[in-house]
Design an enzyme around this catalytic site. Sequence first.
Site, PDB file in Angstrom:
ATOM      1  N   HIS A   1       0.861  -1.183   0.000  1.00 45.55           N
ATOM      2  CA  HIS A   1       0.000   0.000   0.000  1.00 45.55           C
ATOM      3  C   HIS A   1       0.889   1.222   0.000  1.00 45.55           C
ATOM      4  CE1 HIS A   1      -3.102   2.836   1.322  1.00 45.55           C
ATOM      5  NE2 HIS A   1      -3.964   1.934   0.883  1.00 45.55           N
TER       6      HIS A   1
ATOM      7  N   ASP B   1      -8.154  -5.741   0.998  1.00 45.60           N
ATOM      8  CA  ASP B   1      -8.559  -6.517  -0.176  1.00 45.60           C
ATOM      9  C   ASP B   1      -8.138  -7.974  -0.092  1.00 45.60           C
ATOM     10  OD1 ASP B   1      -9.670  -4.326  -1.536  1.00 45.60           O
ATOM     11  OD2 ASP B   1      -7.651  -3.653  -2.017  1.00 45.60           O
TER      12      ASP B   1
END
Length: 430
Positions: free
Chosen positions: A307, A364
């Site tokens: 990320h 996710d």
Amino acid sequence: MSAIAKLSLPDGQYLELPVLTGTANEKAIDISKLRKKTGYITLDPGFVNTGTCESAITFLDGENGILQFRGYPIEQLAAESTFLEVAYLLIHGELPDKTQLYNFVERVSLHAMIHEDMRHFFDGFSQNAHPMVILSSMISSLSAYYVEASGKASIEDLEINSARLIAKVTTIAAFAYKKSVGQPFVYPRDELSYCANFLNMMFAVPAEPYELDPEIERTLELLLILHADHEQNCSASTVRVVGSSMANVYASVASGILALWGPLHGGANQQVVQMLQQIHEDGGGISKYIEMAKNQNSEFRLMGFGHRVYKNFDPRAKILKVVCDRVLNKLGVNDPLLEIALKLEKTALSDDYFIERKLYPTLDFYTGIIYRAIGIPVNMFTVMFALGRVPGWIAQWKEMHEDPKQKIARPRQLYVGQSERSYKPIAERL
Ligand code: CMC
């Protein structure tokens, strides 16, 4: 006296730049006068170091794995709140009192139907059209029905337009699904809760009653809360950029949906499950995939890992890991993909490549397994992300319009192409 940064430039210019401090002592150098005063611009591909606004909506500390909406920790909201309460909080800045919440929930449920003419739009899409395309087109089409929606955020306008958006996005999403499986559309029902209504529109059929499972309803509520905002990510920035041209909130949110669709952003949740499925079909061994992810010559990435901001565990992923276990147990689902996911996570977290780059699983990584368990089809995963994110996009759009410093988003570039040359008629070109 406020802090300043000192900038000395190669041509001898010297500039003092104000340094701003955020709530959590984060520092920002204000370069808004840089070009005007020096002629220089800054270059920052992917906005890795660039803040585009001051925001009071979401606080994210990626080093320490902290996420808060309007100051409230995500862990508390996930445990105590409802999605519509969180939506109210994001848009209005404070938790609602009883009357405010009642009115908000009622307004949302009253606006869930879409104009009957819009039903026919679905006929124009091919049956295998991705539901994210349908969702974005339909949300954009709402501007055709609410023509009074302007690019300026008057509070009265936004009250009604945000209720319409939060409500109708579920109806459109469920209709897109029904279209893809060739089943009749199921209309919204005002007496059902937000999540129950969505599940009913997705899974009810005229031939038999649909029995709502409270475990599935609560899980969906939680998933939507966790997705509700995430500060200046790709789709939120898109909403702000589009909205900064005074495009209305429907057009801005429709653009956000398309930005979200990409596999490096919200589309990752679909990619994760497809990757896990591929590993499963390949015999379940993970070492080949870990090696591929580490190979700089391969395009393969471990989807759901890494990320831009989190350099520690994504707090949403921590919550989801527990939820995933609970939901699968309660529903009696034995998903071989979960086992593969846990193996991948364990191996990656102890591998130097991932440790050095601080690559952790994000939300996710787990959502797909939960969506599968509660019966959401793979091509709807990113749509589910979008349903959750709508309040965040609205809050970002509103805050952008209320910010007196806001200007149309119009970045600069460093031109590195040909310098001026003369046009050659085609006959003279080699
Ligand atoms: N698998 C393997 N290597 C990775 C991965 C991954 N998933 N993610 C990053 N890296 C490596 C990357 O190759 C680079 O290595 P090096 O420094 O040797 O060149 C290093 O880690 C830094 O990565 P980056 O691409 O420069 O980082 P970024 O901040 O530009 O990209 C990202 C962030 C999310 C696009 C990226 O981590 C990625 O592609 N992850 C997989 C897709 C994914 O799961 N996306 C969902 C993000 S979370 C949901 C959301 O908020 O949208």
